[in-house]
Enzyme design. Structure first.
Site: not given
Length: 327
Positions: A141, A31, A145, A117
């Site tokens: 966004y 991360d 995806k 998503s």
């Protein structure tokens, strides 16, 4: 089994890591801490850095040669932010993901689960979708995806890697053991705003009231984040035998914003007031899944109710500042 989880110090990634630990799977966390929290990686094998950092990825696999699969959760996810900064979103979510898959191939890794998503779907008249529904992402966004899914399909067609896309619906709640939860003090999604309104004793703004839904407000499939996490464990266990490359993860039930607020008021001791407001940039009416593919292929279905998700979110909100020492 050992698994690498990118974005494993974020809300969903850290919960997936906890579910893996509970199932006897050892998570290795990568991360950048741009949005993730160091506290969520405590007690776990952790590397701080970027998914596009080739030498770091090489080091992770050299030091953990027994990693059998990768769960790719690292991404920027706030719809209005993506409208304001599309270049940043395409760079973080698409360009860096391409670099990451290249690093996986160089290291001979052949199994990846991608956090996708449900926002990429075009919804039907009844707001339900299946994995075969047409795609029509409505925000930068969501388009990142969709682009990633197409990109990964092309890579998998020509290279020795299998990539399973899990299309998330709308996660709520927290780890029931309260190890992790939403890292943001003021999250931008509907439930987060309800909790904020409750805490501050102000009305909750229902953003968008003229959608063609039963009550005019947006509709979503709210899934408890722990249910989402356990689906990843099931996907890891059955990865090699799965007969599909896309699986929806939702409850199979649609809930409007007003219905979510009604459920919220059933849980709390003091109901919140609702006021109407314009829709936010990039928001859509929404959708929920009617597919049983997850049940058939993963032997999985959601277990927690919306009320339980709300209760766990509220409990985490009272604990967040003591668990996350600094902002």
């Amino acid at each position: 089994m050992r698994v690498l989880i990118t974005g494993g110090a974020g809300y969903i990634g850290s919960t997936v890591a906890s579910a893996c630990l509970d199932a006897g799977i050892d998570p290795v966390i990568l991360d950048s801490l741009v949005t993730g929290r160091r506290e969520f990686a405590e007690g776990r094998t952790f590397y701080e850095g970027d998914i596009s950092d080739g030498p770091l990825i090489d080091k992770i696999f050299a030091e953990n040669p027994d990693i059998e699969a990768v769960i790719h959760c690292a991404a920027l996810i706030v719809v209005p932010d993506s409208v304001a900064d599309p270049i940043g979103y395409y760079r973080a979510n698409v360009a860096k993901s391409l670099e990451f898959v290249d690093h996986l191939l160089r290291n001979g890794r052949t199994r990846m689960i991608f956090s996708s998503s449900a926002s990429i779907y075009r919804t039907g008249d009844d707001f339900t979708v299946t994995e075969e529904s047409p795609l029509d992402p409505q925000s930068p966004y969501a388009r990142t995806k969709a682009v990633c899914e197409g990109m990964f399909a092309d890579v998998a067609a020509g290279k020795p890697i299998r990539i399973l896309s899990l299309r998330y619906f709308n996660p709520i709640g927290a780890d029931p053991k309260m190890r992790t939860g939403l890292q943001l003090r003021r999250p931008s999604h509907a439930l987060g705003k309800m909790i904020e309104a409750y805490e501050e004793r102000v009305p909750f703004q229902v953003t968008g009231t003229d959608y063609p839904t039963s009550d005019g407000t947006g509709i979503r499939d709210y899934i408890h984040v722990w249910d989402l996490a356990t689906a990843h464990v099931a996907a890891l266990r059955r990865f090699d035998e799965l007969g599909a490359d896309v699986i929806n993860l939702g409850t199979g039930a649609g809930t409007t914003v007003r219905e979510l607020a009604e459920a919220f008021n059933r849980v709390v001791d003091r109901p919140i007031e609702l006021v109407e407001a314009p829709a936010r940039p990039g928001d859509v009416a929404g959708a929920y899944t009617r597919s049983d593919r997850a049940r058939q292929l993963l032997n999985w279905q959601a277990q927690y109710s919306i009320e339980e998700g709300i209760s766990h979110s509220l409990e985490w909100a009272t604990l967040r500042d003591s668990r996350l020492a600094s902002d």
